[in-house]
Scaffold this active site. Structure first.
Site, PDB file in Angstrom:
ATOM      1  CB  SER A  85    -134.762 -50.023  14.100  1.00 62.95           C
ATOM      2  OG  SER A  85    -133.765 -49.714  15.040  1.00 62.95           O
ATOM      3  CE  LYS A  88    -133.047 -52.698  16.015  1.00 65.02           C
ATOM      4  NZ  LYS A  88    -133.349 -51.834  17.175  1.00 65.02           N
ATOM      5  CE1 TYR A 210    -128.953 -54.310  16.018  1.00 64.64           C
ATOM      6  CE2 TYR A 210    -127.495 -52.548  16.752  1.00 64.64           C
ATOM      7  CZ  TYR A 210    -128.766 -53.080  16.620  1.00 64.64           C
ATOM      8  OH  TYR A 210    -129.850 -52.375  17.081  1.00 64.64           O
ATOM      9  CE1 TYR A 261    -136.579 -47.995  17.525  1.00 67.22           C
ATOM     10  CE2 TYR A 261    -137.784 -46.145  16.600  1.00 67.22           C
ATOM     11  CZ  TYR A 261    -136.760 -47.072  16.521  1.00 67.22           C
ATOM     12  OH  TYR A 261    -135.926 -47.080  15.435  1.00 67.22           O
ATOM     13  CB  VAL A 279    -133.515 -43.470  14.310  1.00 66.69           C
ATOM     14  CG1 VAL A 279    -134.110 -43.944  15.613  1.00 66.69           C
ATOM     15  CG2 VAL A 279    -132.200 -44.168  13.991  1.00 66.69           C
TER      16      VAL A 279
END
Length: 325
Positions: A85, A88, A210, A261, A279
């Site tokens: 992530s 992102k 993705y 998160y 992660v």
């Protein structure tokens, strides 16, 4: 584990590396590495992706990149790991650079307070994800970037290669395949948003983009350098502008409030910097106008953030006095 620091000058746009004198942060990194090495309990690696579950949770690396391209680090700072992530933050910046304010019609800017793969808020918020860093929001941003470029994952890879100066930075196809095999929740999110016409591309194509995006492998050095445009207020390694100063502020602000998160409040409290975790155990953090950091240790807490990584960044801001507060 080698805690002794190393340093080099990296001209990402020229592909040149030459030794330079040590900087003030190197002893700080060495102290942090020693502190982390003496700390018991590092959390557990992500177990739903076999390639991540097998990594030793006691691995640790940390790098700092200065605004001029000087990069230095300790421990496993040159070891590639699965970015997950963290990417992102980069896809958000790339999409924002191309689409501008219109991007925010498709995704919000508020913390979610729910797990990163939650479906709960989408229904009563009409298919508009709460922020770009939960999975639903990241899918929307990847969808927008794919529409704008024709290859979201390839555009991201090219950007990271250019900013890091590492032409070998690439996808891990095993990780991408593993994520696709366990991607039912992401597919559900994408189809649900498509029902609200907030996804423009065919969902299978979007999911492929993705999963490839999340499978990129990079080291702490690569990511600290690649994120430096956020510390330089939107200016890339070659001196060109990716974002306006205002847009760079926006990305940093969303990283601070939503980048870890549903633990963003605790991260802001402990670290006090814009950050984005993954992660795979990595976290990037930005000191605007000064430097960028990346830390990696694969053992995660219950919210998906690196236990040693958060502790190391908290120690960095405590020892240096650098934070946005």
């Amino acid at each position: 584990m080698h805690n002794r620091g190393e340093i080099e000058q990296n001209h990402a746009h020229a592909g040149v590396s030459t030794p330079v004198a040590p900087t003030a942060f190197l002893p700080v990194l060495e102290q942090i590495a020693a502190d982390i090495a003496a700390t018991p309990g590092r959390g557990r690696p992500a177990d739903y992706i076999p390639a991540l579950a097998a990594v030793d949770p006691r691995r640790f690396g940390m790098a700092v990149a200065e605004l001029d391209g000087t990069v230095y680090g300790v421990g496993d700072w040159r070891t590639p790991f699965s970015t997950q992530s963290i990417t992102k933050a980069f896809t958000l910046a790339l999409a924002l650079s191309l689409e501008g304010e219109a991007l925010w019609e498709h995704v919000g800017r508020e913390p979610s307070g729910n797990p990163f793969n939650s479906l709960v808020q989408l229904e009563y918020e009409n298919g508009i994800p709460r922020n770009p860093f939960i999975n639903a929001g990241a899918l929307v941003v990847t969808d927008r970037l794919h529409s704008l470029t024709g290859d979201a994952a390839g555009t991201l890879r090219a950007f990271l290669r250019a900013e890091s100066g590492n032409p070998d930075l690439d996808f891990d196809r095993q990780v991408a395949s593993s994520e696709a095999a366990h991607g039912d929740r992401n597919a559900a999110l994408a189809y649900f948003m498509a029902s609200y016409r907030n996804i423009a591309n065919p969902v299978p194509d979007l999911l492929d983009q993705y999963f490839r995006q999340c499978s990129l492998e990079a080291s702490c050095a690569d990511l600290a350098l690649a994120a430096s445009f956020l510390a330089r207020h939107g200016i890339r390694a070659d001196g060109s502008s990716l974002l306006t100063r205002s847009q760079a502020k926006q990305v940093n602000a969303v990283m601070l409030t939503c980048g870890t998160y549903d633990a963003a409040g605790d991260f802001a409290y402990r670290v006090g910097l814009p950050g984005k975790s993954g992660v795979g155990g990595g976290i990037i953090a930005v000191v605007p106008g000064r430097c960028t950091l990346c830390v990696w240790s694969p053992g995660l807490d219950e919210r998906g953030n690196s236990v040693a990584g958060v502790a190391a960044l908290a120690r960095f801001t405590t020892l240096t006095g650098l934070s946005v507060f």
